[in-house]
Design an enzyme around this catalytic site. Sequence first.
Site, PDB file in Angstrom:
ATOM      1  N   LYS A   1      39.818  33.434  38.568  1.00 28.81           N
ATOM      2  CA  LYS A   1      40.770  32.747  39.439  1.00 28.81           C
ATOM      3  C   LYS A   1      41.427  31.555  38.730  1.00 28.81           C
ATOM      4  CE  LYS A   1      39.627  35.055  43.357  1.00 28.81           C
ATOM      5  NZ  LYS A   1      38.482  35.875  43.090  1.00 28.81           N
TER       6      LYS A   1
HETATM    7  C1  LIG Z   1      38.107  37.184  43.495  1.00 21.87           C
HETATM    8  C2  LIG Z   1      37.146  37.935  42.654  1.00 21.87           C
HETATM    9  C3  LIG Z   1      37.228  39.333  42.520  1.00 21.87           C
HETATM   10  C4  LIG Z   1      38.223  40.156  43.315  1.00 21.87           C
HETATM   11  O1  LIG Z   1      39.545  39.926  42.912  1.00 21.87           O
HETATM   12  P1  LIG Z   1      40.766  40.393  43.872  1.00 21.87           P
HETATM   13  O2  LIG Z   1      41.983  39.917  43.176  1.00 21.87           O
HETATM   14  O3  LIG Z   1      40.543  39.721  45.188  1.00 21.87           O
HETATM   15  O4  LIG Z   1      40.683  41.869  43.985  1.00 21.87           O
HETATM   16  C5  LIG Z   1      36.362  39.963  41.650  1.00 21.87           C
HETATM   17  N1  LIG Z   1      35.434  39.261  40.961  1.00 21.87           N
HETATM   18  C6  LIG Z   1      35.323  37.930  41.072  1.00 21.87           C
HETATM   19  C7  LIG Z   1      34.267  37.238  40.293  1.00 21.87           C
HETATM   20  C8  LIG Z   1      36.173  37.213  41.909  1.00 21.87           C
HETATM   21  O5  LIG Z   1      36.051  35.895  42.016  1.00 21.87           O
END
Ligand SMILES: *Cc1c(COP(=O)(O)O)cnc(C)c1O
Length: 481
Positions: free
Chosen positions: A127
């Site tokens: 993120k």
């Molecule tokens: C947010 C997240 C995901 C999922 O990602 P999306 O874009 O919501 O599909 C997968 N793994 C981790 C560690 C995350 O923080």
Amino acid sequence: MNSEVSSSAPTRAATSSYVSTRGGARDVSFNQVLLESLAPDGGLYAPTAWPRFDVGELTRHATAPFTDIAFGVMREFVGAAFSDARLRACIDETYAGFDHPAVAPLTQLDAGLFVLELYHGPTLAFKDVAMQLIARLISEALAQSGEKLLLLTATSGDTGAAAARAFAGAPGVALGVLHPHERVSPLQRRQMTTTGADNVLNIAVDGDFDACQRLMRGLLADKELRAGRLVSSVNSINWGRLCAQAPYYFSTIAALGAGGGPVRFVVPTGNFGDAFAGWAARRMGAEGVRLLAAVNDNDALAHALNTGEYARKPAVETASVSMDVQAPSNLERLIFEASGRNGEETRALFSAFETEGRTALPDALLHALRREVDAVSIVQSQADAAMRSTYERTGFLACPHTAVALAAAARAPFLEGPTVILSTAHPAKFPDAVFAGAGVHPQTPQALTALGELTETFERAPADAETVAKRLRAFAGERLG
Ligand SMILES: *Cc1c(COP(=O)(O)O)cnc(C)c1O
């Protein structure tokens, strides 16, 4: 100009304007998309026209720094909102804060099997790659307009942490974070509750992540909350997040020297944001990209693509908490594209889903969707086994989310060309789940050891729209006036 990414028509003016997936908005600017996130008709913003990159040109520069690729991609989407020099400065500053010079390094595990490490930012999850950048872009946009902004995020753990870190103390911004009470890992919670910044309010909601997402959508439409200020979201409904994730698909193809040949990306999937960024990279010229969305026991997406029935079920708790999603918001973007950008059809499907909790995907649409992406659901025992066997075979210790993708890759039909697992978080964010899965304790990086000593600040609330709205109106009033 030092871009390694060259682009051709359509022109920047066309690609940096946006439409709603539900047909009710057009010609919207990048700043408005960033500062609004959701279109007024309830749809998501999509570029009016997709830019195209010459990937052959891109892959001739296998050593292109990540920042060059990010700049080349992002400038198409921001358009006139930022000068090239300002955008370049924001990108350089953002990725200088990552703890690996390649930003998103690719490591080889096995013949034809690679891991894309996306956890080198300050909160150790993917993120950060987009959040750190859009925090700078949002601050610039607000400085230009003099407006104040209430940002909202519903989080299953990592988005809230990345947002709290990115926006703590940001002038003119107040951030409200909704997380499902006791359904995020303790370290994830500490990352978002210990910033000490008075412009961040954390609320632990008595409900699951989908309940938090529904509350947030209600808040985005709350007229009182909008009085005299902007209200936006930094969830992946915000296009600013997704376009900043497309660059690592291109950088991976460059690092592999894959040119236009097939590369399978296996994406640990919750809201389908990361996977949609991969779809966008293919749409923009990376034609070899094959996408496999790996979901956990919360299988609404896989069920929809495999059977045609898209139905809401309560989310179950798994070790891959950030993927405990049963109503993946970015499925709307894929449906919009697969329907031939039919806003009317997209609107009808999602209105039905919102009111009835289920909808049937018409056959033609379903076939089109299946051409774009595969999806598979992996149960906990399969993910744990993949985490353990990968560790024993290669020494790579996966986080529980990455383990879901490892298990999915092992079950996928043969495809010529390399397979890339997106590794979305550092295993040390989930020490208990990693110990349960692989029987080893991950080493704790410095960034996490320090958190234990900080004071946590958060409030609890029922999953009740009016209670939460009231609290946020008061918070916005105090912080933004
Ligand atoms: C947010 C997240 C995901 C999922 O990602 P999306 O874009 O919501 O599909 C997968 N793994 C981790 C560690 C995350 O923080």
